[in-house]
Design an enzyme around this catalytic site. Structure first.
Site, mmCIF file in Angstrom:
data_model
loop_
_atom_site.group_PDB
_atom_site.id
_atom_site.type_symbol
_atom_site.label_atom_id
_atom_site.label_comp_id
_atom_site.label_asym_id
_atom_site.label_seq_id
_atom_site.Cartn_x
_atom_site.Cartn_y
_atom_site.Cartn_z
ATOM 1 N N HIS A 134 0.781 -0.927 0.411
ATOM 2 C CA HIS A 134 0.136 -0.489 -0.093
ATOM 3 C C HIS A 134 1.165 1.295 -0.235
ATOM 4 O O HIS A 134 2.140 1.342 0.443
ATOM 5 C CB HIS A 134 -0.866 0.007 1.565
ATOM 6 C CG HIS A 134 -0.528 -0.092 2.335
ATOM 7 N ND1 HIS A 134 -0.487 1.454 2.856
ATOM 8 C CD2 HIS A 134 0.848 0.228 3.387
ATOM 9 C CE1 HIS A 134 0.215 1.925 4.329
ATOM 10 N NE2 HIS A 134 0.706 0.372 4.673
ATOM 11 N N CYS A 135 0.098 2.444 -0.664
ATOM 12 C CA CYS A 135 1.040 3.640 -0.634
ATOM 13 C C CYS A 135 0.189 4.733 0.266
ATOM 14 O O CYS A 135 -0.329 4.261 1.534
ATOM 15 C CB CYS A 135 1.143 4.359 -1.817
ATOM 16 S SG CYS A 135 -0.522 4.470 -2.796
ATOM 17 N N VAL A 136 -0.161 5.551 0.771
ATOM 18 C CA VAL A 136 -0.852 6.070 1.678
ATOM 19 C C VAL A 136 -1.980 5.972 0.767
ATOM 20 O O VAL A 136 -2.819 7.084 2.411
ATOM 21 C CB VAL A 136 0.141 7.903 1.533
ATOM 22 C CG1 VAL A 136 -0.547 8.770 0.524
ATOM 23 C CG2 VAL A 136 -0.398 8.885 2.615
ATOM 24 N N ARG A 152 -3.827 3.939 -0.916
ATOM 25 C CA ARG A 152 -4.310 3.232 -2.007
ATOM 26 C C ARG A 152 -3.684 1.388 -1.464
ATOM 27 O O ARG A 152 -2.462 0.960 -1.099
ATOM 28 C CB ARG A 152 -3.674 3.172 -3.839
ATOM 29 C CG ARG A 152 -4.202 3.867 -4.605
ATOM 30 C CD ARG A 152 -3.577 5.000 -5.693
ATOM 31 N NE ARG A 152 -2.997 6.603 -5.103
ATOM 32 C CZ ARG A 152 -2.378 6.736 -6.360
ATOM 33 N NH1 ARG A 152 -2.256 5.532 -7.391
ATOM 34 N NH2 ARG A 152 -1.807 7.728 -6.257
ATOM 35 N N VAL A 198 -6.115 4.176 4.904
ATOM 36 C CA VAL A 198 -5.514 2.611 4.575
ATOM 37 C C VAL A 198 -3.868 1.898 5.126
ATOM 38 O O VAL A 198 -4.422 0.883 5.177
ATOM 39 C CB VAL A 198 -4.152 3.282 2.689
ATOM 40 C CG1 VAL A 198 -2.988 3.336 3.702
ATOM 41 C CG2 VAL A 198 -4.441 2.393 2.429
#
Length: 654
Positions: free
Chosen positions: A26-28, A30, A70
């Site tokens: 994951h990113c910030v 998604r 997320v």
């Protein structure tokens, strides 16, 4: 029970279960899945999950947009699924397994051209403006012939225009070394040797007799001194040879002397082979490609060729094959001075946006959908179509078909009228700025093509939905009927029971304030994450844009969450795609639970390091809890200083 446990369990089921997940990270904003069988992901069911704001597939990854929380969602997903995550870069490598050799080649092509597209866009605008100044007659005279000032401006603008297009091989060879992880300065030097003033300019070669072409005399043989200004394929072939030679010698030469001999053994042979073999072969291949494409667009069957290309460009975007058009367009410009391909690409952007515009009209009142459809329309009209295609048009199918047909007719009209572009990169409605105003039908004909790209998709989308063509009319009707009244009821209740509270927004640093729609990330630019703005910083210091409390600091330090007293959740995201940098350029000066004001230094972002890593430095500020936001106004754009009041927003509170 976790905060998102119910959604997590369902998402695991809807993506095809644990056995269908090859990797997840994951990113910030998604969740990024690499799925063994992407067809098993049930997008319609995933879209119903309250915590999901959207989804799309890119570069072999199935990406689910969650938002600011997320990290929590990801941790709960890992706990429920038992799947340990991987780094974002590892996820990309695993995702390549979902790509066939052609897709991998296209991905490489995209990675080469993406970093130099901004320069190409600027160059296109410059050439378009110079065209207005020096080529178009107004009352039998050009602007430069009437004005000393504008003649000087026209002459001066050739300086950056030449640097961008004539010296394009320098950008290409640099970008290849950057992509391959080799020494970038060697790529720049190689590019310069392809366009050196010592060489006969490529544009002068066709008009120079063979006996007059200068050459290097090595005794045993001679080598022509020919430049490769604006040539794409020779630069690409030379760039890859340099990169692979450097990798080869780096593995075999001892580290103690590698600084001397690796560059020497990689660069000098590449320069020689580039001029002796790769340059002539690349020039020949480039001419073949440009001649074939141009012949197809100027033959007696050009109407069919242009209709097919216009209609199929959007499906090419889905597969990633559209990146080939960048190289073809640049080759056409190199050979003929302009391109007849790019105008059709700009028209395809407009057609996709117009199809979504019709959906907005047909589904008016569907507040959940409008959070995606309205910003997607704007984005497509400005040249970025992925949010429109993946968020709306492909979901219903029939608007995508309508956009394809409209794009086909618009492209056919444009080509029949002889519309050509000076450069590439300026898509959508701004594509008008790249059009050559003196060749073929010029701006007027392109304006007519744009009208077709708006009217036909809108009309066909309405027609297809009313008659249930290319989609399931019943599903659309049910969805619109069930969601719209709920949205309306919610609004009514809010009007009677909800009070709004205003808060001010402040500049988070020194630099230039811009609106989100120009940020080079569709999740932010299309407002999927929420309303906000961005700062293009000139210093490393990042301050709080609001009064509030620090509630989260991302583990890679590039994003900070702030909760205001009125309940607004504000995300401060430093740089684009900087999660890959693993916190290296960032120093955080606050901690969770700390109260902050616009005078509080949140963090420092080493701008030089971010740029050196090939990332953009935009500091993005968004209010992520859309359901509580009643209004948002950005009062100031342009130069700013820390703490400068630049806007305000209203939050609903009971």
């Amino acid at each position: 029970m976790g905060k998102y446990e119910e959604d997590v369990v369902k998402l695991l089921e809807y993506v095809g279960g644990k056995e269908n997940i090859a990797a997840v990270t994951h990113c910030v904003t998604r969740m990024r899945f690499v799925l063994n069988d992407p067809s098993l992901a049930d997008e319609k069911k995933i879209e119903t999950l309250p915590s999901v704001k959207g989804m799309f597939t890119n570069a072999g990854q199935f990406q689910v947009i969650i938002g600011n929380d997320v990290g929590t969602f990801y941790n709960e997903f890992s706990a429920v699924s038992g799947i340990e995550g991987v780094s974002k870069e590892q996820g990309k490598q695993i995702a390549k397994k979902n790509q066939n050799p052609l897709q991998r080649a296209i991905a490489v092509l995209a990675e080469i051209f993406t970093p130099i597209i901004p320069a190409i866009i600027v160059g296109g605008l410059i050439l378009g403006f110079r065209n207005v100044l020096g080529e178009i007659n107004f009352n039998d005279a050009t602007i430069v012939s009437r004005s000393v000032f504008w003649n000087g401006v026209n002459d001066f603008l050739w300086l950056p225009g030449e640097a961008i297009f004539h010296f394009l091989p320098v950008g290409i060879t640099w970008s290849i070394t950057r992509k391959m992880g080799t020494t970038q300065i060697l790529g720049i030097i190689l590019g310069i040797t392809l366009v050196s003033p010592q060489l006969l300019n490529a544009y002068a070669v066709p008009g120079t007799a063979a006996a007059d072409i200068p050459f290097w005399d090595f005794g045993l043989f001679q080598l022509d001194k020919i430049g490769y200004q604006a040539q794409v394929i020779p630069a690409m072939l030379a760039g890859f040879l340099l990169a692979y030679l450097e990798i080869f010698f780096r593995k075999r030469i001892p580290e103690a002397i590698s600084m001397i001999f690796v560059p020497l053994f990689a660069l000098l042979p590449t320069i020689f082979v580039a001029h002796a073999v790769l340059g002539p072969i690349g020039w020949w291949l480039g001419d073949i490609i440009s001649n074939v494409v141009n012949s197809g667009l100027t033959s007696s069957f050009s109407w069919l060729f242009s209709f097919i290309f216009g209609a199929l460009y959007s499906p090419l975007v889905i597969t990633g094959l559209h990146h080939m058009s960048n190289a073809i367009d640049m080759q056409l410009i190199s050979t003929y001075g302009t391109t007849n391909l790019w105008p059709m690409i700009a028209l395809s952007n407009i057609a996709q946006g117009s199809a979504v515009l019709a959906i907005i009209f047909l589904h008016r009142g569907n507040k959940r959908e409008e959070q995606i459809s309205i910003p997607s329309t704007i984005s497509a009209y400005l040249g970025v179509t992925e949010p429109a295609m993946f968020g709306i048009n492909l979901k219903y199918v029939y608007p995508f078909v309508a956009a394809m047909i409209g794009s086909g007719f618009a492209g056919m009209f444009s080509n029949i009228m002889g519309v050509r572009a000076n450069a590439i990169g300026v898509g959508g409605l701004p594509g008008l700025l790249a059009i050559n105003g003196t060749e073929g039908g010029g701006w007027l004909a392109f304006g007519g093509a744009m009208a077709i790209a708006v009217v036909v998709p809108v009309a066909l989308t309405i027609l297809f939905e009313k008659n249930g063509l290319f989609g399931k009319k019943e599903e659309v009707a049910v969805e619109t009927a069930t969601i719209a009244p709920q949205a309306a009821n919610t609004n009514t209740n809010q009007q009677t029971t909800t009070e709004t509270h205003s808060e001010r927004l402040y500049s988070p640093g020194e630099g230039r304030i811009v609106s989100l729609d120009v940020v080079n990330d569709p999740v932010f630019s299309t407002n999927i994450m929420g309303e906000g703005f961005a700062l293009r910083p000139t210093t490393n210091q990042v301050y709080s844009p609001v009064n509030g409390e620090i509630v989260s600091i991302f583990e890679t330090k590039h994003a900070i969450g702030i909760l205001t007293k009125t309940g607004a959740e504000v995300l401060v995201h430093m740089g684009l795609d900087t999660v890959e940098l693993k916190g290296e350029p960032f120093t955080v000066h606050v901690k969770v639970g700390q109260i902050v004001t616009p005078q509080t230094l949140l963090a420092e972002m080493d701008i030089a390091k971010v740029k050196a890593a090939g990332k953009e430095t935009d500091i993005v500020v968004v209010m992520t809890n859309n359901e509580k936001m009643a209004d948002y106004i950005l009062n100031h754009k342009g130069e700013s200083t820390p703490g400068l009041a630049i806007g305000e927003y209203k939050v609903r509170g009971h």
